[in-house]
Design an enzyme around this catalytic site. Structure first.
Site, PDB file in Angstrom:
ATOM      1  N   GLY A 508       1.126  -1.752   0.015  1.00  0.00           N
ATOM      2  CA  GLY A 508      -0.125   0.048   0.025  1.00  0.00           C
ATOM      3  C   GLY A 508       0.854   1.314  -0.259  1.00  0.00           C
ATOM      4  N   GLY A 510       0.675   5.993  -0.423  1.00  0.00           N
ATOM      5  CA  GLY A 510      -0.111   7.284  -0.141  1.00  0.00           C
ATOM      6  C   GLY A 510      -1.607   7.206  -0.955  1.00  0.00           C
ATOM      7  N   ASP A 625       7.410  10.795  -7.642  1.00  0.00           N
ATOM      8  CA  ASP A 625       7.478   9.783  -6.313  1.00  0.00           C
ATOM      9  C   ASP A 625       8.422   8.946  -6.764  1.00  0.00           C
ATOM     10  OD1 ASP A 625       7.470   8.366  -3.649  1.00  0.00           O
ATOM     11  OD2 ASP A 625       5.560   7.829  -4.000  1.00  0.00           O
TER      12      ASP A 625
END
Length: 834
Positions: A508, A510, A625
């Protein structure tokens, strides 16, 4: 000249006849002068303004200082004088902010009574009527001698309210033996002193946050003079824009800070949430960006939810009331002011008629009373039941604890949290024990039998329904529709079935959680459930269709999506070898270690994937990211950049993106922090940080042998630049089994990628050419954020063409893709293998 002289003469005369007449500069008031309802002071450079102001949706007025140039629509206050004594609207016209003849600044109400004052006692050698108050361009209101400006009597920088500005002090007074506090507002509309305050301890080198001036719940740790950080705030090692200084003398001990780049607007706030926050202003979003906050999570704040409140990190709002309780003030709760806590809906009867409601998986409230005499859970329960003031009990580790007053700092853990806590038994009136959601009650045995029978019947019916549902799902699989290209629009039921109702979680982040699934044709898939995505269905489908057309061997393939109601899911190919970080940092004993050849191919493949996103797509896509967790590996360990579509789906809203990236700040380029426009060079910086990790097998922020936190790229840059010792950077587990030429090349390009100035970083296309050996890379400088070393950057050379060995200086455009121009020969371009 004559007119100017007359003007000064009239000003001089009026000064003696009317002290309220303004002849002084717009940033200054002198003895006897005052500000009334619509009058303000504006600092000389126009950065700050002072006057009467109504904060937020408050009905009351205060004397305050706010930013003049930023946050124009919603004024951001940085200092408030009469925060505990507001002026009501009907008395505003008769109130004033005045500099008295005795040298004191005061706020006078309608009766000309001082509701706030600087409370100074001037010495005899101070000339009366010579004082003046000046609003400086750094936000400091200075009360000084008008005849000798270096004589400072008082200044707001010594007495902050809830905001600490650059240049200000947060100090401990060694003469009075008292700290000067940074105290929170009560809520966004009320600047009166709240429950949370930051103070410097008497030793002078450590800060604590206290609740209600008593309970400390966070500490900065001691100041490390050598490393210039607080031991409890290791993030300061990655600080790009703030310079903290510690000063200590016989009168005071204090910290002050400045901003490296004077164009950055920054403030430090003791927030009403109980967290200290460092914020910077971003012009392009016209918003405040959160740089960091402490404590890290909201529920670490002592008594944040008030008496009988429950804190949970599962979602917003963080606070709810315990079962059988309701908010004391719904109005305050709507303002996110939970300090009043909750009250019982039904009073206790004080006897065996009361019952207990079980709250499972909790962090127990603060300050329990221990009962050693209670040797079992039943005895503990009876001890609480026989005490009319007992509100709850817990029996853990063979110890009985009860709470007979306000219950503070109770935290509810999520059901899937590994560090779950014990059970708490909350005492309630019998009428409140009905159907406790997610909990149990200790009612009578007959009630338990009835409930058990009912549950059994329901369970049987559910089993039948599940069997029918699964049969119908098998019949319906394959009804998904193919849209553009090979992209499939799955139904939610399809994905529920394929993932066994989302039972096997792969990971998982953000933006949501990822689950493993298998399609009817036995194809493995990874399903990402997006959270907090605001797009409508039409917009989401359009964006996903665009992303579905982006295909590259080093990008994770998007197979399809689901968009039903508020459900948004993305379906990817399943990667059997998981993510890069699992092989680098979470390796199991039986896992095969990645050799150098594999690592180099992963680094090169990742660079090719990013090059495609930056330079080969119709619109430049900035990933935002890049980190090992987002580099997935297929069965052949071919790297696949994942989550690249989220940058497009979420958009370029800085605060939203950075909120999700707070946990991986080690990969953020300096421009994220300074608030300038982000280009593809931000991905280059993140890639450079990750490349150091691939080479070394360690996180870029790691613990050294003596237990201290070490920022690895600092040491690595020195080894590359000063000692040219690339082998020292290599993962020791490889035992020197490496192609030294490739290693040197990778180390140098990693250091170039993390340069502070984005114009000194290569493009990802150039990174590919360097790693392929087409371009020769020169020795890089050490970035200034790692070591303040390079002052003259005009003649920095990045690489040279191997065919001609001619040096080429990097030049950069400010375009979105930020491609670096260079004098690469056409021969080199033709031989590029991408």
């Amino acid at each position: 000249m004559m007119g100017s002289a007359r003007s000064q003469t009239w000003c001089f005369l009026f000064f003696f006849f009317s002290f309220s007449y303004f002849c002084a500069a717009a940033d200054t008031i002198s003895s006897g002068q005052s500000l009334t309802q619509n009058q303000t002071l504006i600092s000389n450079g126009g950065n700050f303004e002072l006057g009467f102001i109504r904060p937020g949706n408050s009905l009351n007025y205060y004397i305050g200082i706010w930013y003049k140039k930023v946050s124009v629509q919603n004024k951001t206050l940085v200092w408030v004088a009469n925060r505990n004594s507001p002026i009501t609207p009907d008395h505003l016209s008769t109130s004033e902010f005045k500099l008295l003849d005795d040298g004191n600044l005061v706020v006078l109400n309608q009766f000309k009574i001082a509701v706030w004052s600087t409370n100074l006692t001037m010495s005899n050698n101070v000339i009366m009527n010579s004082s003046q108050a000046v609003l400086k361009d750094d936000g400091n209101l200075v009360l000084r001698n008008g005849l000798k400006e270096s004589d400072i009597y008082w200044q707001t920088f010594d007495f902050p309210s809830e905001t600490w500005l650059p240049g200000g002090k947060l100090k401990y007074d060694n003469r009075t033996k008292k700290p000067h506090l940074l105290t929170s507002w009560k809520n966004p509309n009320d600047p009166s002193e709240g429950l949370f305050s930051l103070e410097l301890l008497p030793a002078g080198n450590e800060y604590v946050i206290r609740w209600n001036l008593t309970e400390p719940y966070w500490t900065s740790g001691a100041w490390n003079t050598q490393n210039q950080i607080f031991s409890g705030v290791p993030e300061m090692r990655l600080n790009y824009i703030y310079n903290f200084s510690y000063i200590q003398n016989e009168n005071e001990s204090y910290f002050t800070y400045s901003v490296y780049n004077s164009s950055i607007t920054s403030r430090f706030v003791m927030d009403f949430s109980g967290q200290i926050k460092q914020l910077t202003w971003t012009e392009n979003t016209q918003n405040w960006f959160l740089f960091w906050s402490q404590p890290r999570t909201q529920c670490e704040v002592y008594a944040f939810c008030g008496p009988f409140g429950v804190c949970s990190q599962k979602g917003f709002p963080f606070c709810t009331c315990m079962e059988g309780f309701e908010p004391r003030s719904s109005k305050d709760w709507n303002l996110n002011d939970f300090s009043g806590g909750c009250v019982r809906r039904t009073s206790l009867e004080c006897g065996d008629k009361d019952q207990f409601y079980t709250m499972s998986n909790v962090k127990l409230p603060a300050k329990p009373q221990s009962l050693p005499a209670a040797a079992s859970a039943d005895e503990c329960r009876l001890a609480c039941l026989n005490n009319c003031s007992c509100n709850a009990y817990a029996y853990t580790s063979s110890k009985c604890s009860i709470w007979d007053g306000n219950m503070l700092s109770l935290q509810q853990f999520a059901a899937d949290e590994n560090d779950g806590g014990p059970d708490l038994y909350l005492r309630l009136a019998a009428s409140e024990i009905k159907k406790p959601p997610g909990g149990k009650n200790n009612g009578s045995n007959s009630t338990g039998i009835i409930v058990g029978a009912a549950v059994g019947i329901v369970a049987l019916l559910c089993l039948v329904l599940v069997l029918v549902w699964r049969w119908r799902m098998r019949q319906s699989i394959g009804t998904s529709k193919t849209v553009e290209g090979s992209l499939v629009a799955f139904t939610y039921r399809d994905l529920q079935s394929a993932t066994k109702n989302f039972s096997e979680k792969l990971g998982g982040g953000g933006f949501g959680s990822v689950f493993k699934g298998i399609l009817p044709d036995s194809t493995g898939i990874a399903v990402k459930k997006l959270e907090g995505l605001g797009q409508g269905e039409k917009q989401f489908r359009s964006e996903v269709s665009t992303i579905g057309t982006i295909q590259h061997v080093n990008l994770v393939r998007l197979r399809g999506f689901c968009s039903e109601g508020d459900k948004r899911l993305l379906v990817y190919d399943y990667m059997p070898n998981s993510s890069l970080d699992s092989h680098m940092f979470r390796q199991q004993e039986d896992d095969k270690m990645l050799n150098w050849k594999t690592r180099y191919q992963i680094a090169l493949g990742t660079a090719r994937g990013l090059t495609y996103l930056h330079e080969k797509c119709r619109d430049c896509i900035i990933h935002c990211d890049i980190k090992p967790e987002n580099i997935l590996l297929d069965a052949e360990f071919c790297p696949k950049v994942a989550d690249f579509g989220l940058a497009k789906l979420i958009g370029r809203d800085f605060s939203r993106v950075l909120t999700t990236m707070r946990g991986t700040r080690g990969y953020l380029a300096p421009e994220w922090i300074s608030g300038v426009a982000i280009t593809a060079k931000a991905d280059v910086y993140s890639y450079g940080m990750m490349l150091f990790e691939i080479i070394s097998g360690r996180r870029n922020s790691d613990h050294s042998e003596d237990g201290k936190i070490m920022f690895f790229p600092t040491w690595a840059a020195r080894k590359i630049t000063e000692e040219e010792d690339a082998l020292a950077l290599l993962d020791s587990r490889l035992e020197g089994d490496v192609n030294e030429e490739e290693l040197t090349r990778a180390c140098k390009v990693a250091c170039w990628c993390i340069q502070d100035d984005e114009s000194h970083r290569p493009s990802m296309g150039q990174v590919v050419q360097i790693l392929e050996g087409i371009l020769e890379v020169n020795s890089p400088p050490i970035p200034r954020t790692l070591q303040v070393l390079v002052e003259n950057e005009e003649n920095i050379h990045f690489y040279s063409d191997t065919t001609s060995n001619r040096s080429s200086q990097v030049q950069s455009t400010s375009s979105t893709s930020s491609h670096t121009k260079s004098s690469i020969s056409s021969t080199s371009l033709k031989s590029q293998k991408d």
